[in-house]
Design a protein around this motif. Sequence first.
Motif, PDB file in Angstrom:
ATOM      1  N   MET A   1       0.842  -1.192   0.000  1.00 58.36           N
ATOM      2  CA  MET A   1       0.000   0.000   0.000  1.00 58.36           C
ATOM      3  C   MET A   1       0.881   1.246   0.000  1.00 58.36           C
ATOM      4  SD  MET A   1      -2.864   1.131   2.790  1.00 58.36           S
ATOM      5  CE  MET A   1      -1.742   1.826   3.998  1.00 58.36           C
ATOM      6  N   SER A   2       0.676   2.104  -0.943  1.00 59.75           N
ATOM      7  CA  SER A   2       1.407   3.368  -0.985  1.00 59.75           C
ATOM      8  C   SER A   2       0.540   4.390  -1.703  1.00 59.75           C
ATOM      9  CB  SER A   2       2.747   3.197  -1.696  1.00 59.75           C
ATOM     10  OG  SER A   2       2.542   2.878  -3.047  1.00 59.75           O
ATOM     11  N   HIS A   3       0.875   5.669  -1.532  1.00 58.42           N
ATOM     12  CA  HIS A   3       0.146   6.671  -2.290  1.00 58.42           C
ATOM     13  C   HIS A   3       1.080   7.802  -2.686  1.00 58.42           C
ATOM     14  CE1 HIS A   3      -0.224   8.535   1.723  1.00 58.42           C
ATOM     15  NE2 HIS A   3      -0.363   9.664   1.075  1.00 58.42           N
ATOM     16  N   ASN A   4       0.647   8.524  -3.704  1.00 58.65           N
ATOM     17  CA  ASN A   4       1.461   9.601  -4.252  1.00 58.65           C
ATOM     18  C   ASN A   4       1.025  10.948  -3.698  1.00 58.65           C
ATOM     19  OD1 ASN A   4       2.829   7.760  -5.843  1.00 58.65           O
ATOM     20  ND2 ASN A   4       1.471   8.049  -7.588  1.00 58.65           N
ATOM     21  N   VAL A   5       1.997  11.831  -3.529  1.00 61.62           N
ATOM     22  CA  VAL A   5       1.738  13.193  -3.087  1.00 61.62           C
ATOM     23  C   VAL A   5       2.688  14.098  -3.866  1.00 61.62           C
ATOM     24  CG1 VAL A   5       3.341  12.988  -1.138  1.00 61.62           C
ATOM     25  CG2 VAL A   5       1.535  14.708  -1.069  1.00 61.62           C
ATOM     26  N   SER A   6       2.266  15.293  -4.165  1.00 60.56           N
ATOM     27  CA  SER A   6       3.123  16.246  -4.852  1.00 60.56           C
ATOM     28  C   SER A   6       4.348  16.543  -3.995  1.00 60.56           C
ATOM     29  CB  SER A   6       2.339  17.530  -5.119  1.00 60.56           C
ATOM     30  OG  SER A   6       3.198  18.636  -5.259  1.00 60.56           O
ATOM     31  N   VAL A   7       5.548  16.503  -4.598  1.00 63.04           N
ATOM     32  CA  VAL A   7       6.789  16.802  -3.872  1.00 63.04           C
ATOM     33  C   VAL A   7       6.724  18.211  -3.296  1.00 63.04           C
ATOM     34  CG1 VAL A   7       9.278  17.192  -4.112  1.00 63.04           C
ATOM     35  CG2 VAL A   7       8.215  15.222  -5.228  1.00 63.04           C
ATOM     36  N   GLN A   8       6.274  19.144  -4.109  1.00 58.68           N
ATOM     37  CA  GLN A   8       6.180  20.535  -3.671  1.00 58.68           C
ATOM     38  C   GLN A   8       5.229  20.681  -2.486  1.00 58.68           C
ATOM     39  OE1 GLN A   8       4.508  23.214  -6.609  1.00 58.68           O
ATOM     40  NE2 GLN A   8       5.740  24.922  -5.880  1.00 58.68           N
ATOM     41  N   GLN A   9       4.096  20.010  -2.551  1.00 58.99           N
ATOM     42  CA  GLN A   9       3.115  20.065  -1.465  1.00 58.99           C
ATOM     43  C   GLN A   9       3.670  19.415  -0.195  1.00 58.99           C
ATOM     44  OE1 GLN A   9      -0.547  18.023  -2.350  1.00 58.99           O
ATOM     45  NE2 GLN A   9      -1.415  18.379  -0.328  1.00 58.99           N
ATOM     46  N   LEU A  10       4.304  18.260  -0.350  1.00 61.58           N
ATOM     47  CA  LEU A  10       4.883  17.568   0.797  1.00 61.58           C
ATOM     48  C   LEU A  10       5.898  18.447   1.521  1.00 61.58           C
ATOM     49  CD1 LEU A  10       5.423  14.965   2.505  1.00 61.58           C
ATOM     50  CD2 LEU A  10       7.197  14.414   0.810  1.00 61.58           C
ATOM     51  N   LEU A  11       6.840  19.017   0.776  1.00 63.70           N
ATOM     52  CA  LEU A  11       7.892  19.824   1.398  1.00 63.70           C
ATOM     53  C   LEU A  11       7.325  21.111   1.998  1.00 63.70           C
ATOM     54  CD1 LEU A  11      10.778  19.325  -1.186  1.00 63.70           C
ATOM     55  CD2 LEU A  11      10.471  18.182   1.020  1.00 63.70           C
ATOM     56  N   LEU A  70      22.019  13.042   1.320  1.00 58.15           N
ATOM     57  CA  LEU A  70      21.632  14.335   0.766  1.00 58.15           C
ATOM     58  C   LEU A  70      22.741  14.896  -0.123  1.00 58.15           C
ATOM     59  CD1 LEU A  70      19.515  16.556   0.608  1.00 58.15           C
ATOM     60  CD2 LEU A  70      20.428  17.501   2.730  1.00 58.15           C
ATOM     61  N   ASN A  71      23.984  14.780   0.328  1.00 55.87           N
ATOM     62  CA  ASN A  71      25.117  15.250  -0.481  1.00 55.87           C
ATOM     63  C   ASN A  71      25.247  14.462  -1.780  1.00 55.87           C
ATOM     64  OD1 ASN A  71      25.842  17.295   1.274  1.00 55.87           O
ATOM     65  ND2 ASN A  71      27.205  15.992   2.471  1.00 55.87           N
ATOM     66  N   LYS A  72      24.990  13.163  -1.714  1.00 58.28           N
ATOM     67  CA  LYS A  72      25.022  12.344  -2.933  1.00 58.28           C
ATOM     68  C   LYS A  72      23.928  12.786  -3.897  1.00 58.28           C
ATOM     69  CE  LYS A  72      27.019   8.095  -1.058  1.00 58.28           C
ATOM     70  NZ  LYS A  72      26.759   6.686  -0.677  1.00 58.28           N
ATOM     71  N   ALA A  73      22.757  13.068  -3.361  1.00 56.69           N
ATOM     72  CA  ALA A  73      21.634  13.497  -4.205  1.00 56.69           C
ATOM     73  C   ALA A  73      21.919  14.840  -4.869  1.00 56.69           C
ATOM     74  CB  ALA A  73      20.361  13.572  -3.367  1.00 56.69           C
ATOM     75  N   LYS A  74      22.661  15.706  -4.185  1.00 55.51           N
ATOM     76  CA  LYS A  74      23.004  17.015  -4.749  1.00 55.51           C
ATOM     77  C   LYS A  74      23.889  16.881  -5.985  1.00 55.51           C
ATOM     78  CE  LYS A  74      22.776  19.768  -0.487  1.00 55.51           C
ATOM     79  NZ  LYS A  74      23.562  20.486   0.520  1.00 55.51           N
ATOM     80  N   ALA A 144      15.024  22.818   2.803  1.00 55.63           N
ATOM     81  CA  ALA A 144      15.490  23.725   1.742  1.00 55.63           C
ATOM     82  C   ALA A 144      16.350  22.973   0.735  1.00 55.63           C
ATOM     83  CB  ALA A 144      16.268  24.895   2.355  1.00 55.63           C
ATOM     84  N   ASP A 145      17.237  22.110   1.222  1.00 54.45           N
ATOM     85  CA  ASP A 145      18.078  21.306   0.327  1.00 54.45           C
ATOM     86  C   ASP A 145      17.243  20.316  -0.473  1.00 54.45           C
ATOM     87  OD1 ASP A 145      20.340  22.612   1.221  1.00 54.45           O
ATOM     88  OD2 ASP A 145      20.901  21.051   2.654  1.00 54.45           O
ATOM     89  N   ALA A 146      16.218  19.759   0.174  1.00 54.35           N
ATOM     90  CA  ALA A 146      15.368  18.766  -0.488  1.00 54.35           C
ATOM     91  C   ALA A 146      14.630  19.370  -1.679  1.00 54.35           C
ATOM     92  CB  ALA A 146      14.378  18.178   0.503  1.00 54.35           C
ATOM     93  N   LYS A 147      14.409  20.672  -1.663  1.00 56.57           N
ATOM     94  CA  LYS A 147      13.691  21.331  -2.753  1.00 56.57           C
ATOM     95  C   LYS A 147      14.488  21.356  -4.053  1.00 56.57           C
ATOM     96  CE  LYS A 147      10.982  24.400   0.235  1.00 56.57           C
ATOM     97  NZ  LYS A 147      10.758  25.798   0.659  1.00 56.57           N
ATOM     98  N   VAL A 148      15.802  21.155  -3.963  1.00 59.81           N
ATOM     99  CA  VAL A 148      16.641  21.263  -5.160  1.00 59.81           C
ATOM    100  C   VAL A 148      17.313  19.937  -5.532  1.00 59.81           C
ATOM    101  CG1 VAL A 148      17.036  23.730  -4.863  1.00 59.81           C
ATOM    102  CG2 VAL A 148      18.624  22.108  -3.803  1.00 59.81           C
ATOM    103  N   VAL A 149      16.889  18.851  -4.903  1.00 54.73           N
ATOM    104  CA  VAL A 149      17.422  17.532  -5.269  1.00 54.73           C
ATOM    105  C   VAL A 149      16.251  16.619  -5.601  1.00 54.73           C
ATOM    106  CG1 VAL A 149      19.428  17.793  -3.761  1.00 54.73           C
ATOM    107  CG2 VAL A 149      17.409  16.577  -2.905  1.00 54.73           C
ATOM    108  N   GLN A 150      16.579  15.452  -6.133  1.00 54.84           N
ATOM    109  CA  GLN A 150      15.566  14.415  -6.301  1.00 54.84           C
ATOM    110  C   GLN A 150      15.459  13.682  -4.974  1.00 54.84           C
ATOM    111  OE1 GLN A 150      14.878  11.418  -9.206  1.00 54.84           O
ATOM    112  NE2 GLN A 150      15.863  12.636 -10.795  1.00 54.84           N
TER     113      GLN A 150
END
Length: 197
Positions: A1-11, A70-74, A144-150
């Motif tokens: 069971m999982s569901h989707n949410v907008s990344v922008q909305q979540l953050l 997080l650094n790897k994602a950047k 803030a960092d999460a907004k600019v990475v995947q």
Amino acid sequence: MSHNVSVQQLLRQLEQLSIRLSEIVKRDFFPLQQHQLFWKEDLKNWSIAECLEHLNLVAARQHKKIATPLNKAKKIKAVQKTMHKQHWWTIRKLNKLKLTDQNNVLSFLDSPSKYHPTLDINSPAHQVVQTFLEYQDNILQFIADAKVVQINSARISIAFWGLLNIDLGDFLSLLIYHNERHIVQAQRIHYHEQFPH
């Protein structure tokens, strides 16, 4: 069971909640005196200072897990996905962790002993409050960092000796809703009819 949410909305939701929690602590708890921060109804319950120290102990261990992924994602040059798929394990945990719309607890959760506050009446309670606010600043920086990475590329190990990992969005959700749970607990102490004023 999982569901989707907008990344922008979540953050945005996580950021707004974190800011609100910091504001509550600054407004309601920071001005309190030592004896008020340590007051509790009985020995079975925590004081305001102990609620915050519990969150500090969790943050001291859990925030360290974020930096490397997080650094790897950047370093990954990829466009942020618009939707975030929550892991089934995260959904299960959040269903137990989150408060109702009336700020009631749905499930009582046991805290591992490593996260039990060990403060005494002479511990510097205002330092506990200040430390919590510093960890809140960390969380806002993570968001803030999460907004600019995947966020799905920043994977964080959470259980079963590294066999289960979740992404940064899920990890931040668990941390922040856990914070909310205990800040509301501290508010209940503050609003108790016998609380010293």
